[in-house]
Every structure is written in structure tokens, then in C-alpha cells.
Design a protein around this motif. Sequence first.
Motif, PDB file in Angstrom:
ATOM      1  N   UNK A   3      -8.446   2.423  52.921  1.00 38.20           N
ATOM      2  CA  UNK A   3      -9.283   1.992  51.807  1.00 38.20           C
ATOM      3  C   UNK A   3      -8.419   1.749  50.579  1.00 38.20           C
ATOM      4  N   UNK A   4      -8.962   0.992  49.664  1.00 37.84           N
ATOM      5  CA  UNK A   4      -8.264   0.725  48.414  1.00 37.84           C
ATOM      6  C   UNK A   4      -8.235   1.979  47.566  1.00 37.84           C
ATOM      7  N   UNK A   5      -7.258   2.036  46.659  1.00 30.54           N
ATOM      8  CA  UNK A   5      -7.221   3.169  45.747  1.00 30.54           C
ATOM      9  C   UNK A   5      -6.541   2.764  44.449  1.00 30.54           C
ATOM     10  N   UNK A   6      -6.819   3.571  43.445  1.00 32.56           N
ATOM     11  CA  UNK A   6      -6.262   3.377  42.110  1.00 32.56           C
ATOM     12  C   UNK A   6      -5.749   4.732  41.655  1.00 32.56           C
ATOM     13  N   UNK A   7      -4.505   4.775  41.183  1.00 33.92           N
ATOM     14  CA  UNK A   7      -3.942   6.022  40.679  1.00 33.92           C
ATOM     15  C   UNK A   7      -2.931   5.708  39.581  1.00 33.92           C
ATOM     16  N   UNK A   8      -2.527   6.760  38.871  1.00 34.10           N
ATOM     17  CA  UNK A   8      -1.486   6.602  37.861  1.00 34.10           C
ATOM     18  C   UNK A   8      -0.595   7.823  37.881  1.00 34.10           C
ATOM     19  N   UNK A   9       0.681   7.613  37.586  1.00 34.75           N
ATOM     20  CA  UNK A   9       1.619   8.732  37.500  1.00 34.75           C
ATOM     21  C   UNK A   9       2.856   8.312  36.729  1.00 34.75           C
ATOM     22  N   UNK A  10       3.569   9.322  36.246  1.00 34.86           N
ATOM     23  CA  UNK A  10       4.808   9.090  35.519  1.00 34.86           C
ATOM     24  C   UNK A  10       5.924   8.902  36.542  1.00 34.86           C
ATOM     25  N   UNK A  11       6.517   7.707  36.544  1.00 36.66           N
ATOM     26  CA  UNK A  11       7.548   7.368  37.518  1.00 36.66           C
ATOM     27  C   UNK A  11       8.310   6.142  37.018  1.00 36.66           C
ATOM     28  N   UNK A  12       9.540   6.026  37.415  1.00 38.19           N
ATOM     29  CA  UNK A  12      10.362   4.860  37.105  1.00 38.19           C
ATOM     30  C   UNK A  12       9.967   3.738  38.056  1.00 38.19           C
ATOM     31  N   UNK A  13       9.413   2.669  37.528  1.00 36.69           N
ATOM     32  CA  UNK A  13       8.902   1.569  38.357  1.00 36.69           C
ATOM     33  C   UNK A  13       9.987   0.930  39.225  1.00 36.69           C
ATOM     34  N   UNK A  14      11.248   1.024  38.809  1.00 38.79           N
ATOM     35  CA  UNK A  14      12.326   0.394  39.592  1.00 38.79           C
ATOM     36  C   UNK A  14      12.655   1.188  40.858  1.00 38.79           C
ATOM     37  N   UNK A  15      12.051   2.364  41.031  1.00 38.81           N
ATOM     38  CA  UNK A  15      12.340   3.202  42.196  1.00 38.81           C
ATOM     39  C   UNK A  15      11.218   3.202  43.225  1.00 38.81           C
TER      40      UNK A  15
END
Length: 182
Positions: A3-15
Motif C-alpha cells: 500500500x501507499x504510505x507517507x512519512x517524514x524523518x530527519x535524513x540526508x537525502x543524498x543517502x
Amino acid sequence: MHTSKLEFKTIDITTIECDCIVNAANRTLLGGGGVDGAIHRAEGPKLLEECRSLHGCKTGEAKITKGYNLPAKYIIHTVGPVYSGSPSDEINLTNCYKNSLGLAKKKNLHTIAFSAISTGVYGYPFDEAAKVALDTSANWLTENSDYRMEILLTCFDDRVYKSYSNYLKNYSGNNKYLSNLK
């Protein structure tokens, strides 16, 4: 079926290992500061070469390149608005998310990670940008319920994370993707 999902977290997008990441680019697509510069530095010269062939990008639109040396297979470049306080800011920022998600769907991509578009040097207030990012992403998932998409909203620092969290604390709507984040 996933299923689809939506989340957020602190992370370096380049990794992030995913189908595509979304770069908060400038209109030239030739690199710059913030996340745009970080993505160009992490990738190397091939990205710059491909970006030159795209001949820039208008505010609110999205274009795609290969991911090259990044863990993501592709990079979607979108140009957010420089914050001015006018109603067009929200329209343009909403279009960044919608057009990026639409382009990912068109390319049959199912995992996408967004940077916090326009919140850096473009000056979009964190709380207002969080509302646009969360609402637009959740509404897109609802409107495209026949398509599996995993959306990650990345946070480059605690201010962005707190903006997402604060919006959800006060959220009283009925979008299941936002309600599940609470």
C-alpha cells in the motif's frame, strides 16, 4: 499488494536508496546552494552535463535525470517559489509536489523522497511549507489510490521535523495518510 504510505524523518537525502529523490533546484538546474548543491556535489559531473541538456526549469515544474552515483535511481528537479507572501507562492509550491509526483508516476516509479522545497535560501516559512508538503502529498495519494507510492518527506534539521509534527498535532481532517502519521 503493497500500500501507499507517507512519512517524514530527519535524513540526508543524498543517502536514500529509492526510485527517485526530489531536488529543490534553481531555474538553471546547474547546481547551487543547500540541497541542490549537496546533490550535485554527491553525484559528480555527469549530473551537471545532463542538467545542461534540459535547458532549465520553470517555477512549479519538474524535470527528471538519472541518479548516477547516488543511491537513488533518478533525480526529479523542481523549482520552488522564492517566498514573497503572495497567494502564488502556495500555488507554485503545491505544483512542485504535484508535478514531481506526476512525473514519478509517469516513469512508473514507486518510492520518492522530497527535500523541504523552498525552505532554505528561498525563504518559505517552515510551518507554511510543511502544510503544503503534507496536504499535497496526502491528497495526491488519495487521488491516485490505484497507484502504489511511498513518499518520504526528508528533514534537513529539527526545525523542518518540528514543522511537520506541529502540523499533524493540529490536523483535524479525514485524510487517512495524515491521520496515520499522528
